[in-house]
Design an enzyme around this catalytic site. Structure first.
Site, PDB file in Angstrom:
ATOM      1  N   CYS A  36      -3.707   8.601   3.808  1.00 39.65           N
ATOM      2  CA  CYS A  36      -2.422   8.013   3.433  1.00 39.65           C
ATOM      3  C   CYS A  36      -1.989   7.240   4.658  1.00 39.65           C
ATOM      4  O   CYS A  36      -2.050   7.776   5.783  1.00 39.65           O
ATOM      5  CB  CYS A  36      -1.402   9.104   3.108  1.00 39.65           C
ATOM      6  SG  CYS A  36       0.300   8.474   2.957  1.00 39.65           S
TER       7      CYS A  36
ATOM      8  N   CYS B  30      -2.040   0.958   1.352  1.00 36.25           N
ATOM      9  CA  CYS B  30      -1.589   2.211   0.761  1.00 36.25           C
ATOM     10  C   CYS B  30      -2.764   2.805  -0.010  1.00 36.25           C
ATOM     11  O   CYS B  30      -3.319   2.141  -0.902  1.00 36.25           O
ATOM     12  CB  CYS B  30      -0.430   1.911  -0.189  1.00 36.25           C
ATOM     13  SG  CYS B  30       0.112   3.325  -1.168  1.00 36.25           S
TER      14      CYS B  30
HETATM   15  N1  DGL Z   1       1.438   5.192   2.206  1.00 37.67           N
HETATM   16  C1  DGL Z   1       0.992   5.600   0.931  1.00 37.67           C
HETATM   17  C2  DGL Z   1      -0.495   5.929   0.908  1.00 37.67           C
HETATM   18  O1  DGL Z   1      -1.258   5.453   1.720  1.00 37.67           O
HETATM   19  C3  DGL Z   1       1.729   6.571   0.078  1.00 37.67           C
HETATM   20  C4  DGL Z   1       3.025   7.168   0.370  1.00 37.67           C
HETATM   21  C5  DGL Z   1       3.795   7.477  -0.909  1.00 37.67           C
HETATM   22  O2  DGL Z   1       4.484   6.560  -1.347  1.00 37.67           O
HETATM   23  O3  DGL Z   1       3.709   8.592  -1.444  1.00 37.67           O
HETATM   24  O4  DGL Z   1      -0.959   6.634   0.054  1.00 37.67           O
END
Ligand code: DGL
Length: 268
Positions: free
Chosen positions: A193, A79
Site C-alpha cells: 500500500c 495506489c
Molecule cells: N494508498 C492506497 C494503496 O496503495 C490505499 C489506501 C486506501 O485508500 O485504503 O492501496
C-alpha cells in the site's frame, strides 16, 4: 510519440490520499524536471474498505475527468488497491499511458532468506486474485502471509498532517503478521500500500531488527522515466496537488505537500 508531447504536459499521479507521495518522492529523484499533478481522491478515502465495483467506478470516472482536463502525458495509479482492481479497465478506456502499482512480491521473494514473506496491504488489496497470481508466479516455494492494516493508512495521513499517532498502531500491524502460524519466520515485509512507506521508520521499530521492507516506488519511478525517455519537460507553473473534496484535512497537509514540491492546491 516523443516529438508530439507538449513539454509542459504533466505526469499525473493518483491515489486515494497521500500514499502516492511515496512514489512521487522517487519520481523527483529520477525526473526532477517533470511537471507533476498529484491527485488525491480524499472524498473516497479510504479505498481499502470499499467494494471492487465502487473502487473501479471511482478510479475510472475520476481519471477520465482528470485526463480530459489536464492532458497528462502519463498517468501513474500510485495506489495498490486501485491498481490491483482497476488497472486493466482504466487502460482500456484511457488513451494515455498508464503505470500501475503492483505489490512487490517478486523482489521480496528474491530477498527472503527464511522463505517467509509478510505482506501488508488494504483489505481490498489482500483479497485480490491479482495478488494470488503474483504469489503463484514469483513466490513458488515461499510462504506468503498477508494481513490487512487499514489503521496504517489513517496513521500515514495523520503523520503528514503533523498529528501524533499512537505507536500501538504499528505494533498491531506487526502482530497481525507475526501471530499467524509460521509468522515468526518473517524476514521480509512487502509494503503493498503506497501509504505504508511513509511510516516505514515506525514499522521498522515495531518489527525490530532482522526484518527488511520492500515496496515498488523506485521501480515505478524507473518505469515512468523509461516511458517518457526522450521527451522534453518544462514546468510553467508550480506543481499542483489536486483533491476531490475541500476541507480542513487538505489545508492541514499543505506543509507536507510543499516538501514534495507541490506548491499549489486545487479542488477538482
Ligand atoms: N494508498 C492506497 C494503496 O496503495 C490505499 C489506501 C486506501 O485508500 O485504503 O492501496
Amino acid at each position: 510519440m516523443s516529438q508530439a508531447v507538449d513539454p509542459s504536459a504533466p505526469i499525473l499521479l493518483f491515489d486515494s490520499g497521500v500514499g502516492g507521495l511515496s512514489v512521487l518522492a522517487e519520481l523527483r529523484k529520477q525526473l526532477p524536471q517533470a511537471p507533476v499533478i498529484y491527485a488525491a481522491d480524499n472524498a473516497g478515502l479510504p479505498y481499502g474498505d470499499k467494494t471492487e465495483a465502487q473502487i473501479a467506478a471511482r478510479v475510472s470516472g475520476l481519471l477520465g475527468r482528470m485526463t480530459e482536463r489536464f492532458h497528462p502525458r502519463l498517468v501513474c495509479i500510485a495506489c495498490n488497491t486501485a491498481s490491483t482492481i482497476a488497472l486493466g479497465m482504466v487502460r482500456e478506456v484511457l488513451e494515455v499511458p498508464i503505470v500501475g502499482t503492483v505489490p512487490a512480491i517478486k523482489p521480496a521473494a528474491a530477498m527472503t532468506r527464511t522463505g517467509t514473506i509478510g505482506l501488508l496491504g488494504t483489505e481490498a488489496t489482500i483479497r485480490q486474485g491479482y495478488v494470488d497470481r503474483l504469489e503463484h508466479e514469483f513466490a513458488q516455494g515461499k510462504r506468503l502471509l498477508r494481513a490487512a492494516a487499514p489503521a496504517l493508512v489513517a496513521a500515514a495521513e495523520a503523520r503528514l498532517r503533523g498529528e501524533p499517532v499512537d505507536p500501538q498502531v504499528y505494533a498491531a500491524a506487526a502482530d497481525a503478521l507475526r501471530m499467524q502460524p509460521g509468522g515468526e519466520a518473517i524476514d521480509t515485509v512487502v509494503l503493498a500500500c503506497t501509504h505504508f512507506p511513509l511510516v516505514e521508520p515506525e514499522l521498522a521499530q515495531a518489527f525490530g531488527p532482522g526484518v527488511r521492507f520492500v515496496h515498488g516506488a523506485e521501480g515505478i519511478a524507473r518505469r515512468i522515466a523509461f516511458l517518457t525517455q526522450g521527451q522534453e519537460f518544462q514546468r510553467l507553473r508550480p506543481d499542483l496537488a489536486l483533491f476531490t473534496r475541500d476541507g480542513e484535512e487538505s489545508a492541514r497537509l499543505a506543509d507536507s505537500l510543499k516538501t514534495y514540491g507541490l506548491l499549489r492546491i486545487e479542488i477538482l
